[in-house]
Write an enzyme that holds these catalytic residues in place. Structure first.
Site, PDB file in Angstrom:
ATOM      1  N   ASP A  65      -8.062 -38.160  86.132  1.00  0.00           N
ATOM      2  CA  ASP A  65      -7.723 -37.642  84.800  1.00  0.00           C
ATOM      3  C   ASP A  65      -9.043 -37.590  84.029  1.00  0.00           C
ATOM      4  O   ASP A  65     -10.079 -38.077  84.499  1.00  0.00           O
ATOM      5  CB  ASP A  65      -6.730 -38.586  84.108  1.00  0.00           C
ATOM      6  CG  ASP A  65      -6.365 -38.110  82.704  1.00  0.00           C
ATOM      7  OD1 ASP A  65      -6.227 -36.888  82.507  1.00  0.00           O
ATOM      8  OD2 ASP A  65      -6.238 -38.951  81.788  1.00  0.00           O
ATOM      9  N   SER A  66      -9.012 -37.027  82.822  1.00  0.00           N
ATOM     10  CA  SER A  66     -10.222 -36.981  82.007  1.00  0.00           C
ATOM     11  C   SER A  66     -10.626 -38.371  81.511  1.00  0.00           C
ATOM     12  O   SER A  66     -11.765 -38.577  81.105  1.00  0.00           O
ATOM     13  CB  SER A  66      -9.987 -36.076  80.802  1.00  0.00           C
ATOM     14  OG  SER A  66      -8.949 -36.624  80.010  1.00  0.00           O
ATOM     15  N   CYS A 121       1.322 -34.937  78.109  1.00  0.00           N
ATOM     16  CA  CYS A 121      -0.060 -35.297  78.412  1.00  0.00           C
ATOM     17  C   CYS A 121      -0.003 -36.760  78.832  1.00  0.00           C
ATOM     18  O   CYS A 121       0.694 -37.559  78.181  1.00  0.00           O
ATOM     19  CB  CYS A 121      -0.930 -35.127  77.162  1.00  0.00           C
ATOM     20  SG  CYS A 121      -2.569 -35.882  77.291  1.00  0.00           S
ATOM     21  N   HIS A 142      -1.919 -39.127  78.498  1.00  0.00           N
ATOM     22  CA  HIS A 142      -2.403 -40.093  77.504  1.00  0.00           C
ATOM     23  C   HIS A 142      -1.276 -40.528  76.547  1.00  0.00           C
ATOM     24  O   HIS A 142      -1.316 -41.624  75.999  1.00  0.00           O
ATOM     25  CB  HIS A 142      -3.508 -39.469  76.639  1.00  0.00           C
ATOM     26  CG  HIS A 142      -4.867 -39.474  77.270  1.00  0.00           C
ATOM     27  ND1 HIS A 142      -5.232 -38.613  78.267  1.00  0.00           N
ATOM     28  CD2 HIS A 142      -5.966 -40.244  77.025  1.00  0.00           C
ATOM     29  CE1 HIS A 142      -6.495 -38.837  78.607  1.00  0.00           C
ATOM     30  NE2 HIS A 142      -6.964 -39.824  77.863  1.00  0.00           N
ATOM     31  N   CYS A 192      -2.996 -35.534  85.382  1.00  0.00           N
ATOM     32  CA  CYS A 192      -3.372 -34.864  84.141  1.00  0.00           C
ATOM     33  C   CYS A 192      -2.630 -33.523  84.080  1.00  0.00           C
ATOM     34  O   CYS A 192      -2.746 -32.710  84.996  1.00  0.00           O
ATOM     35  CB  CYS A 192      -4.881 -34.639  84.161  1.00  0.00           C
ATOM     36  SG  CYS A 192      -5.509 -33.618  82.828  1.00  0.00           S
ATOM     37  N   GLU A 221      -8.594 -42.697  73.544  1.00  0.00           N
ATOM     38  CA  GLU A 221      -9.776 -43.169  74.288  1.00  0.00           C
ATOM     39  C   GLU A 221     -10.522 -44.245  73.481  1.00  0.00           C
ATOM     40  O   GLU A 221     -11.111 -45.151  74.043  1.00  0.00           O
ATOM     41  CB  GLU A 221     -10.719 -42.000  74.605  1.00  0.00           C
ATOM     42  CG  GLU A 221     -10.193 -41.040  75.657  1.00  0.00           C
ATOM     43  CD  GLU A 221     -10.149 -41.607  77.077  1.00  0.00           C
ATOM     44  OE1 GLU A 221     -11.068 -42.356  77.451  1.00  0.00           O
ATOM     45  OE2 GLU A 221      -9.188 -41.310  77.796  1.00  0.00           O
TER      46      GLU A 221
HETATM   47  N1  DGL Z   1      -4.392 -36.712  80.136  1.00  0.00           N
HETATM   48  C1  DGL Z   1      -4.579 -35.331  80.069  1.00  0.00           C
HETATM   49  C2  DGL Z   1      -3.355 -34.490  80.222  1.00  0.00           C
HETATM   50  O1  DGL Z   1      -2.391 -34.975  80.782  1.00  0.00           O
HETATM   51  C3  DGL Z   1      -5.870 -34.760  79.633  1.00  0.00           C
HETATM   52  C4  DGL Z   1      -6.039 -34.626  78.200  1.00  0.00           C
HETATM   53  C5  DGL Z   1      -7.419 -34.202  77.820  1.00  0.00           C
HETATM   54  O2  DGL Z   1      -8.380 -34.632  78.429  1.00  0.00           O
HETATM   55  O3  DGL Z   1      -7.503 -33.417  76.883  1.00  0.00           O
HETATM   56  O4  DGL Z   1      -3.303 -33.366  79.813  1.00  0.00           O
END
Ligand code: DGL
Length: 261
Positions: free
Chosen positions: A7-8, A184, A186, A71, A152
């Protein structure tokens, strides 16, 4: 069984957590691509190239048998390419759980929180068009620009994060939304703040558990015996909020270090 996830940043750890509850006798390699986070505001080519490089890295360095694209943003851009390029790998992507939300909603008013990249993606638009033909639903979509950065930073319940979410969720409250899709990986980390604003009764749909079930089913088909310990290695490419990693993975033992990809 060797499983790679990426993931990011911290978001995919919510998927890892769900996997770690049921997967046994496996090694897990997680890449938090924090040097390039957030993905949500990068262009398609940049995300594509990062995801390709990360998959190659996981294959070359750890010989993974399965890959979980933890992600939503990356899945909508790269999943087709990865399946074509690595046909021997078990590959699982993650998509906003609109179908489970339709099953859970009592009044058909459903909120969808995601990155703008996910909401604009072709895969998502096609799914929405198809579901709208089949069901009487009102979808309230909201791109949460800046929320990934707040998470984050570890700011899951600060005033700033509350106010950002309140701004996006107020129209949903007004429209009697009873179910919200966390589109998402996150966003499960701000579940409590969302409930504080929407009320305890709102149903929040997070697909981590479904991904874990699918991974175990596909692994077992490939001969994996689901017994024994789990080894977890977390790698990150930029900086990482290690306090947040410890909080998210509090039930698991893990190693963590920086890497270059
Ligand atoms: N966790 C991510 C997702 O599910 C990435 C969000 C991001 O880096 O902008 O989309």
């Amino acid at each position: 069984m060797k499983v790679g996830l990426f993931d990011s940043g911290l978001g995919g750890l919510t998927v890892l957590n769900a996997i770690a509850k049921t997967l046994k006798g496996a090694e897990i390699f997680y890449i938090a691509d924090t040097l390039y986070a957030p993905y949500g505001d990068k262009n398609k080519d940049e995300i594509f190239s990062r995801c390709d490089k990360i998959t190659e890295f996981l294959l070359e360095n750890f010989g993974i048998d399965a890959l979980v694209v933890a992600c939503n943003t990356a899945t909508s851009i790269i999943i087709k390419h990865l399946r074509e390029k690595f046909p021997f790998l078990i590959i699982i992507g993650i998509e906003p759980g609109i179908k489970p939300a339709i099953n859970s909603s009592r009044n058909g008013n459903i909120g969808i929180l995601a990155t703008s990249s996910t909401l604009k993606g072709e895969k998502y638009r096609l799914l929405v068009d198809e579901l709208k033909k089949e069901h009487e639903i009102n979808l309230y979509e909201q791109a949460c620009v800046g929320l990934v950065q707040q998470i984050e930073l570890g700011e899951t319940s600060t005033l700033k994060t509350y106010e950002m979410l309140e701004n996006w969720l107020k129209p949903m409250l007004h429209n009697h939304v009873d179910t919200i899709v966390l589109g998402c990986t996150h966003y499960p980390l701000v579940k409590k703040t969302i409930k504080d604003i929407m009320g305890e009764d709102v149903v929040l749909i997070d697909t981590g558990e479904a991904i874990a079930k699918r991974l175990i089913a596909l692994s077992q088909n490939a001969g994996h015996i689901n017994e024994g310990d789990l080894d977890i290695l977390i790698l990150y490419t930029g900086e990482i909020n290690s306090k947040m990693v410890k909080i998210i993975l509090r039930r698991n033992k893990f190693e963590i270090r920086k890497c270059e990809i």
